[in-house]
Scaffold this motif. Structure first.
Motif, mmCIF file in Angstrom:
data_model
loop_
_atom_site.group_PDB
_atom_site.id
_atom_site.type_symbol
_atom_site.label_atom_id
_atom_site.label_comp_id
_atom_site.label_asym_id
_atom_site.label_seq_id
_atom_site.Cartn_x
_atom_site.Cartn_y
_atom_site.Cartn_z
ATOM 1 N N GLU A 1 -5.320 6.906 -10.607
ATOM 2 C CA GLU A 1 -6.468 7.516 -9.714
ATOM 3 C C GLU A 1 -5.905 8.655 -9.066
ATOM 4 O O GLU A 1 -4.482 8.773 -8.668
ATOM 5 C CB GLU A 1 -7.239 6.682 -8.904
ATOM 6 N N LYS A 2 -6.721 9.426 -8.685
ATOM 7 C CA LYS A 2 -6.536 10.868 -7.786
ATOM 8 C C LYS A 2 -5.988 10.336 -6.383
ATOM 9 O O LYS A 2 -6.802 9.231 -5.900
ATOM 10 C CB LYS A 2 -7.534 11.875 -8.016
ATOM 11 N N SER A 3 -5.187 10.993 -5.488
ATOM 12 C CA SER A 3 -5.033 10.792 -4.340
ATOM 13 C C SER A 3 -4.939 11.720 -3.258
ATOM 14 O O SER A 3 -4.317 12.857 -3.729
ATOM 15 C CB SER A 3 -3.827 9.589 -4.146
ATOM 16 N N ARG A 4 -4.920 11.463 -2.016
ATOM 17 C CA ARG A 4 -4.763 12.550 -0.867
ATOM 18 C C ARG A 4 -3.387 12.339 -0.389
ATOM 19 O O ARG A 4 -2.771 12.984 0.387
ATOM 20 C CB ARG A 4 -5.665 12.448 0.123
ATOM 21 N N HIS A 5 -2.583 11.200 -0.683
ATOM 22 C CA HIS A 5 -1.212 10.812 -0.266
ATOM 23 C C HIS A 5 -0.432 10.275 -1.013
ATOM 24 O O HIS A 5 -0.739 9.650 -2.147
ATOM 25 C CB HIS A 5 -1.323 10.341 1.077
ATOM 26 N N LEU A 6 0.933 10.388 -1.060
ATOM 27 C CA LEU A 6 1.990 9.558 -1.713
ATOM 28 C C LEU A 6 2.970 9.049 -0.906
ATOM 29 O O LEU A 6 3.445 9.929 0.177
ATOM 30 C CB LEU A 6 2.597 10.496 -2.829
ATOM 31 N N ARG A 7 3.254 7.637 -0.647
ATOM 32 C CA ARG A 7 4.079 7.230 0.386
ATOM 33 C C ARG A 7 5.108 6.357 -0.372
ATOM 34 O O ARG A 7 4.583 5.520 -1.091
ATOM 35 C CB ARG A 7 3.472 6.591 1.479
ATOM 36 N N VAL A 8 6.220 6.515 0.038
ATOM 37 C CA VAL A 8 7.425 5.587 -0.704
ATOM 38 C C VAL A 8 8.163 5.168 0.451
ATOM 39 O O VAL A 8 8.937 5.899 1.423
ATOM 40 C CB VAL A 8 8.393 6.278 -1.657
ATOM 41 N N GLU A 9 8.556 3.758 0.654
ATOM 42 C CA GLU A 9 9.298 3.197 1.651
ATOM 43 C C GLU A 9 10.453 2.442 0.982
ATOM 44 O O GLU A 9 9.748 1.288 0.266
ATOM 45 C CB GLU A 9 8.569 2.468 2.709
ATOM 46 N N VAL A 10 11.654 2.500 1.292
ATOM 47 C CA VAL A 10 12.599 1.515 0.757
ATOM 48 C C VAL A 10 13.397 0.962 1.891
ATOM 49 O O VAL A 10 13.750 1.673 2.621
ATOM 50 C CB VAL A 10 13.503 2.397 -0.135
ATOM 51 N N GLU A 11 13.876 -0.334 1.552
ATOM 52 C CA GLU A 11 14.641 -0.927 2.780
ATOM 53 C C GLU A 11 15.693 -1.943 1.689
ATOM 54 O O GLU A 11 15.204 -2.598 0.856
ATOM 55 C CB GLU A 11 13.843 -1.923 3.469
#
Length: 109
Positions: free
Chosen positions: A70-80
């Motif tokens: 789907e289309k989106s207004r954001h992309l967030r990636v978090e790695v721990e």
């Protein structure tokens, strides 16, 4: 004695309109063959609606291929990553007798 380290990384992109997100490949996971003991690992990706396929490259590195339907207004990636930082002696190996002197001499065969 080891030191336990927690590493947290966040990357966020905000867009001014809905966009198509191309498939992404994330190389953010420690390799299985690394010498540092990994105690915990997590990868969180937004938007929540995505497909993730874990793959392995020819060198044994783990990567995540992520497809966003789907289309989106954001992309967030978090790695721990939580790792035990143990002392590793880089000179802990055996040296063949034939390699003790440089330049090396090889048998003709």
């Amino acid at each position: 004695m080891t030191i336990r380290e927690a590493i947290n990384h966040k990357t966020t992109y905000h867009f001014d309109r809905l966009v198509n997100l191309s498939p992404h490949v994330f190389r953010l996971r420690p390799a299985v063959h690394c010498r540092t003991p990994i105690k915990a690992y997590s990868l969180r990706i937004e938007p929540d609606e995505h497909f993730i396929n874990w793959q392995q490259d020819p060198f044994g590195n783990i990567l995540a291929r992520v497809v966003f339907p789907e289309k989106s207004r954001h992309l967030r990636v978090e790695v721990e990553v939580i790792a035990d930082m143990t002392v590793i002696n880089p000179f802990d190996f055996f040296l063949e007798e034939s390699a003790e002197n440089y330049p090396f001499t090889y048998q003709e065969q």
